[in-house]
Design an enzyme around this catalytic site. Sequence first.
Site, PDB file in Angstrom:
ATOM      1  CD  GLU A   1       5.139   5.870  -2.782  1.00 10.79           C
ATOM      2  OE1 GLU A   1       4.301   5.568  -3.655  1.00 10.79           O
ATOM      3  OE2 GLU A   1       4.822   6.291  -1.650  1.00 10.79           O
TER       4      GLU A   1
ATOM      5  CG  ASP B   1       6.876  -4.437  -3.328  1.00 14.52           C
ATOM      6  OD1 ASP B   1       7.573  -3.848  -4.156  1.00 14.52           O
ATOM      7  OD2 ASP B   1       5.700  -4.134  -3.063  1.00 14.52           O
TER       8      ASP B   1
ATOM      9  CB  SER C   1      -6.743   0.654  -3.713  1.00 16.49           C
ATOM     10  OG  SER C   1      -5.946   1.176  -2.663  1.00 16.49           O
ATOM     11  CG  HIS C   2      -1.825   2.254  -7.659  1.00 16.81           C
ATOM     12  ND1 HIS C   2      -0.970   2.684  -8.632  1.00 16.81           N
ATOM     13  CD2 HIS C   2      -1.099   2.310  -6.508  1.00 16.81           C
ATOM     14  CE1 HIS C   2       0.215   2.978  -8.106  1.00 16.81           C
ATOM     15  NE2 HIS C   2       0.156   2.758  -6.819  1.00 16.81           N
TER      16      HIS C   2
ATOM     17  CG  HIS D   1      -1.216   4.409   1.218  1.00 14.85           C
ATOM     18  ND1 HIS D   1      -2.311   4.067   0.448  1.00 14.85           N
ATOM     19  CD2 HIS D   1      -0.152   3.806   0.632  1.00 14.85           C
ATOM     20  CE1 HIS D   1      -1.926   3.296  -0.551  1.00 14.85           C
ATOM     21  NE2 HIS D   1      -0.624   3.125  -0.461  1.00 14.85           N
TER      22      HIS D   1
ATOM     23  CG  ASP E   1     -10.374  -6.870   2.811  1.00 14.00           C
ATOM     24  OD1 ASP E   1      -9.530  -5.957   2.749  1.00 14.00           O
ATOM     25  OD2 ASP E   1     -10.524  -7.563   3.831  1.00 14.00           O
TER      26      ASP E   1
END
Length: 733
Positions: free
Chosen positions: A312, A268, A89-90, A44, A496
């Site tokens: 997170e 972030d 994405s999530h 990831h 993308d």
Amino acid sequence: MENLASLLKSHKLSQADYEHIVQILGREPNLVELGVFSAMWSEHCSYKSSKKYLRGFPTEAAWVIQGPGENAGVIDIGEGYAAVFKMESHNHPSFIEPYQGAATGVGGIMRDVFTMGARPVASLNAIRFGDIRRQDEIGKKHRYLLKGVVAGIGGYGNCMGVPTVGGEMSFEDCYNGNILVNAFTLGIAKSDEIFYGRAEGIGNPVIYVGSKTGRDGLGGAVMSSDSFDDAANQLRPTVQVGDPFAEKLLLEACLELFKTNYIVGIQDMGAAGLTSSSFEMAGRSGSGMIMHLDRVPMREQGMTPYELMLSESQERMLICAKKGYEEKVLEIFRKWELDAEVIGEVTSSGKMELFWHGEKCAEIPVLPVSEEAPMLDRPTKEPAYLAEIRSKGAQAPKEIDLKEAFMKLWSAPETMDKSWVYSQYDSMVQTNTIVGPGGGDGSLVRVKENGAALAMSADCNPRYCYLNPREGAKLAVAESGRNVAVRGARPLAITDCLNFGSPENPEVMWQFAEACEGIKEACKVLLTPVVSGNVSLYNQTNGVDIFPTPSIATVGLLPKAQKALLGAFKKEGNLLLLVGETKSEFGGSLYQKEVEGFLGGDAPVIDLHRELALWRFLEEANEAGFLESAKDVNVGGLAIALGKMSVLGQKGCKVKTALKGVDLFSESPSRAVLEVSSEHLAALESLAQKGGVALGVIGSVGGENLEIDSLSLPLQTLQEIYLRGFAKIVENL
């Protein structure tokens, strides 16, 4: 450390990884250090399986200010302004906990944009589910997932005051075990006031701002780097919990901060939390950092350095401020009722040194973690299924009942209006939306600062990509750009979101490599560089991989917002023209899915140079004032495109084509339907000839029916299905 084997397994690290870590440190790692390496070397965060293919993407152009490698891409949109955008994405979190997974996906992509100094002005989403029409437990589950995801997207975006202006949905059995939630946000900034994720200047303070840190999302990056099985629900604690009101405060505080000269860089805290933000900032700058973890604002008791580095928790940022300006920075965030603490400083050591109540709890060289994760050259193999499905062929029968076929396609969830979805989104907040969800094709947002408008669209047909990953990816780039072009805008760049199955499967890696080649080829010819993006692998459950799904979002510029081109019929008596050539191309088509009930053959073949010629023709024709409306011809073919223009404009049409029956549903690319006044026909034909674009009159606007060759259907009937059909499916009515 006890039981090394189980520890490595839980951290998704191999024995070779561990030996590499020992070599880097010159000793065995402690638990905190092992956690840091695990997160930063995860698929990831490190892109260790995909980076070799991404390096081939075109990323530069005269209008590109910032390409891949930062929080978001940046392009010049004129008059001193820039568009800042990215898609991410999530997927895994949204399958486990749909509301929070989708909500925090929206929050995360918005932070990526406003951390660059831009105010978010528009969001899109591309979401994919299993078959929601099924009457079994799978259908029931995916209706539940759809409701949760839509509520999460709306709940977060609406609270942030950022309009959701469009999106894309598809429904395939391959997503039964892995849904996809891809979120896109675009912001506007001054082109000379872009902020970057840097930590430079020895002695400069490192400041934590935003919400407190909790235990939510622990191990999220590692979880997103693995496949699912039937125990996926047990991973719910790894899903982050969002607070959009806190993020709204964080947004406004950051934008206030950006008006000052107090900071060097800002990042972030996304995947891997404080670990990724600190290592990425130091890595980009070639610096080191000291951080005192006991100074991190915590919302739970008894938190450990390991948890603080890997949490997170959402709505957090890391700032590198200029020395001497600490209090001024803290003052801004505290004014907005946010936590803000100086937790460390920049050093020249090239190491990340972590302290816990005065004692050093970790010391790790920055670059081996942030920039030098072990890259994998995974084997590739052409999938065995291709020979079988291509041999099925895709030639549809010529003798068909046109009405029956049309109604099957018109009643498909992919076709119908998604007002059940977008009515839950605020699409008009900020009062800049010219074309929002439900307008068909690309969305359009006014840029008040310079009088222009930005067009945007997110697209991919996973069925094409399953049949032919390279051609399918080309078609995704072309479709996304064409949806922008039919708004009158010039496509400028893409972001993308590459969603694929397990990289441990050589057939999936072949699909990935082929899709990347397709994107590279298309972006080079179409002059739309890749400026940001995301890779999501391990979209696999119980050994079943999703179809290759390279979602592409294109952003284009319309210099004069008043020149906006819409996709609905405007005036009775206007002529209808078809641009482009129609062939019998049905591989992966909606017709093949809904009427013939199978998937086979090959994806449509695209001529990229012809596609570019179409874009330039549309731009010139719109600028000259020749066009009344325009609609891309894609899913469902010409017949469905005309049906949508009729319903959206509440006007019928009379069309006669030279096509044979089923070819009305062909999905040949590089086509569009144009509505023009007869007085402009000659000039338009001349422009088409000059541009090498095929153009022909096929009919006119008027009446109360959709009339295409022998097909005639009342507009009222079509409207009822189009506007209400999707809600009936979702609510299982």
